[in-house]
Write a protein that holds these residues in place. Structure first.
Motif, PDB file in Angstrom:
ATOM      1  N   TYR A  67      -7.100  39.847 -21.842  1.00 19.09           N
ATOM      2  CA  TYR A  67      -6.808  40.768 -20.741  1.00 19.09           C
ATOM      3  C   TYR A  67      -7.779  40.563 -19.577  1.00 19.09           C
ATOM      4  O   TYR A  67      -7.383  40.572 -18.405  1.00 19.09           O
ATOM      5  CB  TYR A  67      -6.877  42.217 -21.212  1.00 19.09           C
ATOM      6  N   ARG A  68      -9.056  40.364 -19.877  1.00 21.36           N
ATOM      7  CA  ARG A  68     -10.059  40.173 -18.830  1.00 21.36           C
ATOM      8  C   ARG A  68      -9.787  38.890 -18.050  1.00 21.36           C
ATOM      9  O   ARG A  68      -9.794  38.891 -16.815  1.00 21.36           O
ATOM     10  CB  ARG A  68     -11.452  40.127 -19.454  1.00 21.36           C
ATOM     11  N   LEU A  69      -9.511  37.803 -18.759  1.00 21.05           N
ATOM     12  CA  LEU A  69      -9.258  36.533 -18.083  1.00 21.05           C
ATOM     13  C   LEU A  69      -7.945  36.561 -17.301  1.00 21.05           C
ATOM     14  O   LEU A  69      -7.849  35.963 -16.230  1.00 21.05           O
ATOM     15  CB  LEU A  69      -9.252  35.396 -19.107  1.00 21.05           C
ATOM     16  N   THR A  70      -6.949  37.270 -17.819  1.00 17.90           N
ATOM     17  CA  THR A  70      -5.698  37.415 -17.082  1.00 17.90           C
ATOM     18  C   THR A  70      -5.933  38.190 -15.792  1.00 17.90           C
ATOM     19  O   THR A  70      -5.387  37.850 -14.737  1.00 17.90           O
ATOM     20  CB  THR A  70      -4.646  38.128 -17.955  1.00 17.90           C
ATOM     21  N   GLY A  71      -6.767  39.224 -15.850  1.00 14.35           N
ATOM     22  CA  GLY A  71      -7.119  39.981 -14.649  1.00 14.35           C
ATOM     23  C   GLY A  71      -7.828  39.119 -13.616  1.00 14.35           C
ATOM     24  O   GLY A  71      -7.568  39.227 -12.410  1.00 14.35           O
ATOM     25  N   VAL A  72      -8.716  38.245 -14.086  1.00  9.81           N
ATOM     26  CA  VAL A  72      -9.420  37.346 -13.172  1.00  9.81           C
ATOM     27  C   VAL A  72      -8.426  36.407 -12.489  1.00  9.81           C
ATOM     28  O   VAL A  72      -8.476  36.209 -11.270  1.00  9.81           O
ATOM     29  CB  VAL A  72     -10.512  36.544 -13.921  1.00  9.81           C
ATOM     30  N   VAL A  73      -7.514  35.842 -13.254  1.00 10.35           N
ATOM     31  CA  VAL A  73      -6.522  34.926 -12.685  1.00 10.35           C
ATOM     32  C   VAL A  73      -5.649  35.652 -11.661  1.00 10.35           C
ATOM     33  O   VAL A  73      -5.382  35.129 -10.568  1.00 10.35           O
ATOM     34  CB  VAL A  73      -5.656  34.293 -13.801  1.00 10.35           C
ATOM     35  N   LEU A  74      -5.198  36.856 -11.988  1.00 12.62           N
ATOM     36  CA  LEU A  74      -4.362  37.612 -11.050  1.00 12.62           C
ATOM     37  C   LEU A  74      -5.133  37.989  -9.788  1.00 12.62           C
ATOM     38  O   LEU A  74      -4.594  37.914  -8.677  1.00 12.62           O
ATOM     39  CB  LEU A  74      -3.795  38.855 -11.734  1.00 12.62           C
ATOM     40  N   ALA A  75      -6.399  38.380  -9.931  1.00  6.50           N
ATOM     41  CA  ALA A  75      -7.204  38.754  -8.764  1.00  6.50           C
ATOM     42  C   ALA A  75      -7.430  37.553  -7.845  1.00  6.50           C
ATOM     43  O   ALA A  75      -7.309  37.668  -6.617  1.00  6.50           O
ATOM     44  CB  ALA A  75      -8.545  39.335  -9.217  1.00  6.50           C
ATOM     45  N   VAL A  76      -7.742  36.404  -8.425  1.00  9.56           N
ATOM     46  CA  VAL A  76      -7.936  35.199  -7.608  1.00  9.56           C
ATOM     47  C   VAL A  76      -6.629  34.797  -6.931  1.00  9.56           C
ATOM     48  O   VAL A  76      -6.624  34.407  -5.758  1.00  9.56           O
ATOM     49  CB  VAL A  76      -8.499  34.052  -8.471  1.00  9.56           C
ATOM     50  N   THR A  77      -5.513  34.922  -7.642  1.00 12.42           N
ATOM     51  CA  THR A  77      -4.220  34.575  -7.056  1.00 12.42           C
ATOM     52  C   THR A  77      -3.890  35.484  -5.879  1.00 12.42           C
ATOM     53  O   THR A  77      -3.467  35.017  -4.815  1.00 12.42           O
ATOM     54  CB  THR A  77      -3.117  34.665  -8.121  1.00 12.42           C
ATOM     55  N   VAL A  78      -4.081  36.777  -6.038  1.00 14.46           N
ATOM     56  CA  VAL A  78      -3.803  37.719  -4.952  1.00 14.46           C
ATOM     57  C   VAL A  78      -4.756  37.475  -3.790  1.00 14.46           C
ATOM     58  O   VAL A  78      -4.343  37.455  -2.618  1.00 14.46           O
ATOM     59  CB  VAL A  78      -3.897  39.176  -5.465  1.00 14.46           C
ATOM     60  N   GLY A  79      -6.032  37.266  -4.076  1.00 13.79           N
ATOM     61  CA  GLY A  79      -7.009  37.002  -3.023  1.00 13.79           C
ATOM     62  C   GLY A  79      -6.687  35.744  -2.227  1.00 13.79           C
ATOM     63  O   GLY A  79      -6.738  35.738  -0.990  1.00 13.79           O
ATOM     64  N   MET A  80      -6.347  34.669  -2.920  1.00 11.16           N
ATOM     65  CA  MET A  80      -6.000  33.428  -2.229  1.00 11.16           C
ATOM     66  C   MET A  80      -4.703  33.575  -1.443  1.00 11.16           C
ATOM     67  O   MET A  80      -4.551  32.982  -0.368  1.00 11.16           O
ATOM     68  CB  MET A  80      -5.895  32.273  -3.225  1.00 11.16           C
ATOM     69  N   LEU A  88      -4.625  32.798   2.475  1.00 11.25           N
ATOM     70  CA  LEU A  88      -3.704  31.815   3.042  1.00 11.25           C
ATOM     71  C   LEU A  88      -2.728  32.460   4.012  1.00 11.25           C
ATOM     72  O   LEU A  88      -2.340  31.850   5.013  1.00 11.25           O
ATOM     73  CB  LEU A  88      -2.950  31.095   1.924  1.00 11.25           C
ATOM     74  N   GLY A  89      -2.325  33.692   3.747  1.00  7.60           N
ATOM     75  CA  GLY A  89      -1.463  34.407   4.684  1.00  7.60           C
ATOM     76  C   GLY A  89      -2.149  34.646   6.012  1.00  7.60           C
ATOM     77  O   GLY A  89      -1.539  34.498   7.077  1.00  7.60           O
ATOM     78  N   LEU A  90      -3.429  35.030   5.966  1.00  6.42           N
ATOM     79  CA  LEU A  90      -4.184  35.237   7.211  1.00  6.42           C
ATOM     80  C   LEU A  90      -4.370  33.931   7.980  1.00  6.42           C
ATOM     81  O   LEU A  90      -4.239  33.898   9.208  1.00  6.42           O
ATOM     82  CB  LEU A  90      -5.540  35.872   6.900  1.00  6.42           C
ATOM     83  N   VAL A  91      -4.674  32.853   7.272  1.00  6.93           N
ATOM     84  CA  VAL A  91      -4.813  31.548   7.939  1.00  6.93           C
ATOM     85  C   VAL A  91      -3.487  31.122   8.548  1.00  6.93           C
ATOM     86  O   VAL A  91      -3.439  30.635   9.688  1.00  6.93           O
ATOM     87  CB  VAL A  91      -5.341  30.494   6.941  1.00  6.93           C
ATOM     88  N   ASP A  92      -2.390  31.328   7.835  1.00  8.32           N
ATOM     89  CA  ASP A  92      -1.076  30.994   8.356  1.00  8.32           C
ATOM     90  C   ASP A  92      -0.754  31.825   9.596  1.00  8.32           C
ATOM     91  O   ASP A  92      -0.245  31.292  10.589  1.00  8.32           O
ATOM     92  CB  ASP A  92      -0.023  31.222   7.275  1.00  8.32           C
ATOM     93  N   TYR A  93      -1.073  33.099   9.552  1.00 10.18           N
ATOM     94  CA  TYR A  93      -0.828  33.960  10.711  1.00 10.18           C
ATOM     95  C   TYR A  93      -1.659  33.508  11.913  1.00 10.18           C
ATOM     96  O   TYR A  93      -1.170  33.492  13.047  1.00 10.18           O
ATOM     97  CB  TYR A  93      -1.141  35.417  10.376  1.00 10.18           C
ATOM     98  N   PHE A  94      -2.922  33.129  11.674  1.00  5.94           N
ATOM     99  CA  PHE A  94      -3.773  32.655  12.759  1.00  5.94           C
ATOM    100  C   PHE A  94      -3.188  31.407  13.405  1.00  5.94           C
ATOM    101  O   PHE A  94      -3.102  31.297  14.632  1.00  5.94           O
ATOM    102  CB  PHE A  94      -5.195  32.370  12.262  1.00  5.94           C
ATOM    103  N   PHE A  95      -2.768  30.427  12.586  1.00  7.18           N
ATOM    104  CA  PHE A  95      -2.201  29.206  13.161  1.00  7.18           C
ATOM    105  C   PHE A  95      -0.871  29.479  13.852  1.00  7.18           C
ATOM    106  O   PHE A  95      -0.551  28.861  14.869  1.00  7.18           O
ATOM    107  CB  PHE A  95      -2.053  28.120  12.096  1.00  7.18           C
ATOM    108  N   PHE A  96      -0.091  30.403  13.326  1.00  3.98           N
ATOM    109  CA  PHE A  96       1.160  30.786  13.994  1.00  3.98           C
ATOM    110  C   PHE A  96       0.853  31.390  15.367  1.00  3.98           C
ATOM    111  O   PHE A  96       1.493  31.059  16.359  1.00  3.98           O
ATOM    112  CB  PHE A  96       1.931  31.782  13.123  1.00  3.98           C
ATOM    113  N   TRP A  97      -0.153  32.265  15.408  1.00  7.78           N
ATOM    114  CA  TRP A  97      -0.551  32.871  16.677  1.00  7.78           C
ATOM    115  C   TRP A  97      -1.066  31.813  17.652  1.00  7.78           C
ATOM    116  O   TRP A  97      -0.694  31.788  18.818  1.00  7.78           O
ATOM    117  CB  TRP A  97      -1.637  33.916  16.424  1.00  7.78           C
ATOM    118  N   LEU A  98      -1.924  30.905  17.131  1.00  7.90           N
ATOM    119  CA  LEU A  98      -2.545  29.895  17.983  1.00  7.90           C
ATOM    120  C   LEU A  98      -1.509  28.934  18.561  1.00  7.90           C
ATOM    121  O   LEU A  98      -1.397  28.774  19.774  1.00  7.90           O
ATOM    122  CB  LEU A  98      -3.598  29.120  17.193  1.00  7.90           C
TER     123      LEU A  98
END
Length: 102
Positions: A40-53, A57-67
Motif C-alpha cells: 500500500y505504501r509503495l502504491t501510494g508513492v507511485v500514484l503520488a509521483v504520477t499525479v505530481g509529474m 507536465l501539464g504546466l509546462v505544456d500550458y507554458f509552451f502553448f502560451w509562449l
C-alpha cells in the motif's frame, strides 16, 4: 538411437523451454515479495509521483502553448518573443556544449 537419446534428454529437463521454466521458477523463489502494508505504501508513492509529474507536465505544456501561441498569433508581443529568443539561444548553447564535451 538418436530418438532414444533425445527422449532421455527431454525427460531429464534439458529441453530448452522446460529448462527455462525451471530457471524462472528458481528465480521467483529468490524474490522478496512485499507485505500488504508495504504494498500500500509503495502504491501510494507511485500514484503520488504520477499525479505530481502529470501536473508538472501539464504546466509546462500550458507554458509552451502560451509562449508559442502568442508568438505565432501576435508577433509584436515583445515579452513572448524575448522569452523564445533567449530560450532558443540557451538551447543552442547547451547543444554546442554537449557536442564539444569529451
Amino acid at each position: 538411437m538418436a530418438k532414444a537419446a533425445e527422449t532421455r534428454r527431454f525427460l531429464r529437463g534439458e529441453w530448452a523451454p522446460l529448462r527455462y521454466l525451471r530457471e524462472v521458477h528458481g528465480e521467483l523463489k529468490k524474490v522478496r515479495w512485499p507485505d500488504r502494508q508495504e504494498l500500500y505504501r509503495l502504491t501510494g508513492v507511485v500514484l503520488a509521483v504520477t499525479v505530481g509529474m502529470s501536473i508538472l507536465l501539464g504546466l509546462v505544456d500550458y507554458f509552451f502553448f502560451w509562449l508559442f501561441g502568442g508568438i505565432f498569433t501576435t508577433p509584436q508581443d515583445p515579452l513572448r518573443l524575448g522569452i523564445a529568443v533567449v530560450g532558443g539561444l540557451v538551447g543552442l548553447g547547451a547543444l554546442a556544449y554537449a557536442l564539444t564535451r569529451d
